[in-house]
Design an enzyme around this catalytic site. Structure first.
Site, PDB file in Angstrom:
ATOM      1  N   GLY A   1       0.824  -1.199   0.000  1.00 42.99           N
ATOM      2  CA  GLY A   1       0.000   0.000   0.000  1.00 42.99           C
ATOM      3  C   GLY A   1       0.858   1.249   0.000  1.00 42.99           C
TER       4      GLY A   1
ATOM      5  N   HIS B   1       3.009   4.502   0.992  1.00 46.76           N
ATOM      6  CA  HIS B   1       3.959   4.732   2.075  1.00 46.76           C
ATOM      7  C   HIS B   1       3.349   5.674   3.116  1.00 46.76           C
ATOM      8  CE1 HIS B   1       4.450   7.763  -1.078  1.00 46.76           C
ATOM      9  NE2 HIS B   1       4.921   8.601  -0.173  1.00 46.76           N
ATOM     10  N   GLY B   2       3.766   5.475   4.364  1.00 46.88           N
ATOM     11  CA  GLY B   2       3.361   6.393   5.422  1.00 46.88           C
ATOM     12  C   GLY B   2       2.088   6.038   6.160  1.00 46.88           C
ATOM     13  N   MET B   3       1.484   4.900   5.882  1.00 45.86           N
ATOM     14  CA  MET B   3       0.245   4.516   6.573  1.00 45.86           C
ATOM     15  C   MET B   3       0.503   3.938   7.958  1.00 45.86           C
ATOM     16  SD  MET B   3      -2.410   2.796   3.880  1.00 45.86           S
ATOM     17  CE  MET B   3      -3.552   3.838   2.972  1.00 45.86           C
TER      18      MET B   3
ATOM     19  N   LYS C   1       2.546   0.743   7.940  1.00 46.46           N
ATOM     20  CA  LYS C   1       2.728  -0.674   7.607  1.00 46.46           C
ATOM     21  C   LYS C   1       3.856  -1.313   8.402  1.00 46.46           C
ATOM     22  CE  LYS C   1       3.553  -0.096   3.277  1.00 46.46           C
ATOM     23  NZ  LYS C   1       3.607   1.378   3.362  1.00 46.46           N
ATOM     24  N   THR C   2       5.008  -0.642   8.436  1.00 45.90           N
ATOM     25  CA  THR C   2       6.174  -1.232   9.092  1.00 45.90           C
ATOM     26  C   THR C   2       5.948  -1.376  10.594  1.00 45.90           C
ATOM     27  OG1 THR C   2       7.652  -0.338   7.396  1.00 45.90           O
ATOM     28  CG2 THR C   2       8.647  -0.982   9.490  1.00 45.90           C
TER      29      THR C   2
ATOM     30  N   GLU D   1      11.946  -3.956   4.089  1.00 45.66           N
ATOM     31  CA  GLU D   1      12.333  -3.225   2.882  1.00 45.66           C
ATOM     32  C   GLU D   1      13.849  -3.302   2.720  1.00 45.66           C
ATOM     33  OE1 GLU D   1       9.306   0.427   1.950  1.00 45.66           O
ATOM     34  OE2 GLU D   1      10.761   0.758   3.534  1.00 45.66           O
TER      35      GLU D   1
ATOM     36  N   TYR E   1      13.161  11.484  -5.134  1.00 50.21           N
ATOM     37  CA  TYR E   1      12.453  12.669  -4.658  1.00 50.21           C
ATOM     38  C   TYR E   1      13.073  13.956  -5.198  1.00 50.21           C
ATOM     39  CZ  TYR E   1       9.271  10.237  -1.525  1.00 50.21           C
ATOM     40  OH  TYR E   1       8.258   9.458  -1.022  1.00 50.21           O
TER      41      TYR E   1
ATOM     42  N   GLN F   1      13.932   3.166 -10.551  1.00 42.46           N
ATOM     43  CA  GLN F   1      12.906   2.173 -10.248  1.00 42.46           C
ATOM     44  C   GLN F   1      13.395   0.755 -10.515  1.00 42.46           C
ATOM     45  OE1 GLN F   1      10.179   3.656  -8.819  1.00 42.46           O
ATOM     46  NE2 GLN F   1       9.728   1.572  -8.127  1.00 42.46           N
TER      47      GLN F   1
END
Length: 376
Positions: free
Chosen positions: A56, A58-60, A62-63, A83, A101, A125
């Site tokens: 999903g 990033h930043g939710m 998850k980790t 990761e 970025y 990528q």
């Protein structure tokens, strides 16, 4: 009967679920397939493996959620595959995340052209995706058929992955395309490289209100990251389309049959949070296929060039077998952990292929974490 590492502790994870009152309630996009065989195949005598891919935007959280979940089990029966941050920062290239970025920022500021940005983004990528793709290839020979019985015993080993290869080979390239820093041709080149979907691929996507998501992302500190709200909106959109695409395909949708229902080349508007299997089959215009009705991919008669159509066939083939679950991240870390634990009770296990597969897989996962994890 031979003993496999993890058998003596295999119930620890299951006991944690029972102690929290979690049932075997299924919340995936596709119902569990019942494969009750009258004869036991040799493979079915092998121990089982549960693979969970936490994916999903990033930043939710998850980790954090994953680490709390892993702490519930023993070292022998649950292994976390993080990761590959060290690969991204050192082994594969220098500071890949920061480069991505910075390149997007320079494009947004008009300092470089879209063509120049696309060259950098595509190269970066490739670096992002390599560890996922090669690990999947090394793991594949050990993955047998799905253990379809709803009464399957606890797995000998649970692998928790921080992302599936589609994150690097589909979702983030597609988001960069929406951001203007990658071409649709490059996105489909990555799609063509997505490895075949292994049996028992359980992918957990996330739901979180956008304002809460922005707040969490602003508070986290990851090397090289910038707070890019446009990119956050793009990746949220892509993952919403991904969930819809799996539902569309598993509901019998055919992109070739429905292609004519797409009109123009407009990017679909921001959609709602990813949904479970409730409701009717999504329209093709609410799936990832709509992103590829782009002028660069169309022949003079308005049809896709065959090479790009074949790539979309690959996309459909890779996504259709996936077991997708939705985790609500709009709760405390402990609440997220418990919700994820409940989801695992309805996930699909697979048999391994050889008596030595479980220790081999453990070694693979721990080598990955040791060599490429963030602690390095």
């Amino acid at each position: 009967m031979a003993s496999y590492p993890g058998h003596q502790h295999a119930s620890a994870f299951d006991q944690a679920a029972r102690s929290r009152g979690h049932s075997n309630r299924r919340t995936a996009l596709r119902p569990r397939r019942q494969q009750e065989a009258t004869e036991v195949r040799p493979e079915q005598k092998m121990p089982t493996l549960l693979r969970v891919y936490i994916d999903g935007p990033h930043g939710m959280g998850k980790t954090t959620t994953t680490q709390l979940l892993v702490a519930l089990g023993s070292r022998d029966d649950i292994v976390y595959v993080p990761e590959p941050m060290t690969y991204w920062r050192v082994l594969g290239a220098s500071e890949t995340i920061a480069n991505i970025y910075t390149t997007q920022h320079r494009l947004d500021q008009g300092e470089i052209s879209a063509g120049d940005a696309a060259v950098v983004m595509t190269s970066a990528q490739i670096t992002i995706g390599m560890p996922y793709a090669v690990t999947d290839a090394v793991l594949a020979p050990h993955i047998g058929g799905e253990a379809g019985s709803s009464h399957a015993p606890p797995p000998a080993l649970t692998l928790i992955f921080d992302r599936h290869p589609i994150a690097a080979l589909l979702c983030y390239p597609a988001a960069r395309y929406l951001m203007g820093s990658m071409t649709p041709q490059a996105v489909l080149a990555f799609v063509a490289l997505i490895p075949p979907t292994l049996p028992g691929t359980n992918i957990v996507l996330g739901a979180l209100p956008e304002d809460r998501h922005i707040d969490r992302l602003a508070k986290r500190q990851r090397p090289g990251e910038r707070l890019d709200l446009a990119m956050l909106a793009a990746i949220r959109r892509v993952y919403g389309l991904l969930a819809n695409t799996v539902r569309y395909l598993q509901g019998g949708g055919s992109w070739r049959e429905d292609w004519g229902q797409l009109s123009g080349t407009a990017v679909p508007p921001q959609g709602a949070e990813p949904q479970s299997n409730a409701g009717p089959r999504p329209h093709i215009g609410d799936t990832l296929f709509t992103l590829f009705r782009a002028p660069e991919l169309l022949a003079p008669n308005g049809d896709l060039y065959n090479v790009f159509a074949w790539a979309l066939d690959v996309l459909a083939k890779r996504l259709r077998p996936m077991h997708v679950f939705i985790l609500d991240y709009d709760q405390s870390p402990a609440g997220c952990r418990d919700a994820l634990l409940q989801l695992t009770s309805g996930m699909i296990q697979t048999h391994v292929t050889t008596p030595g597969s479980i220790p081999t897989i453990c070694d693979l996962a721990r080598t990955f974490a040791r060599e490429m994890g963030e602690a390095n």
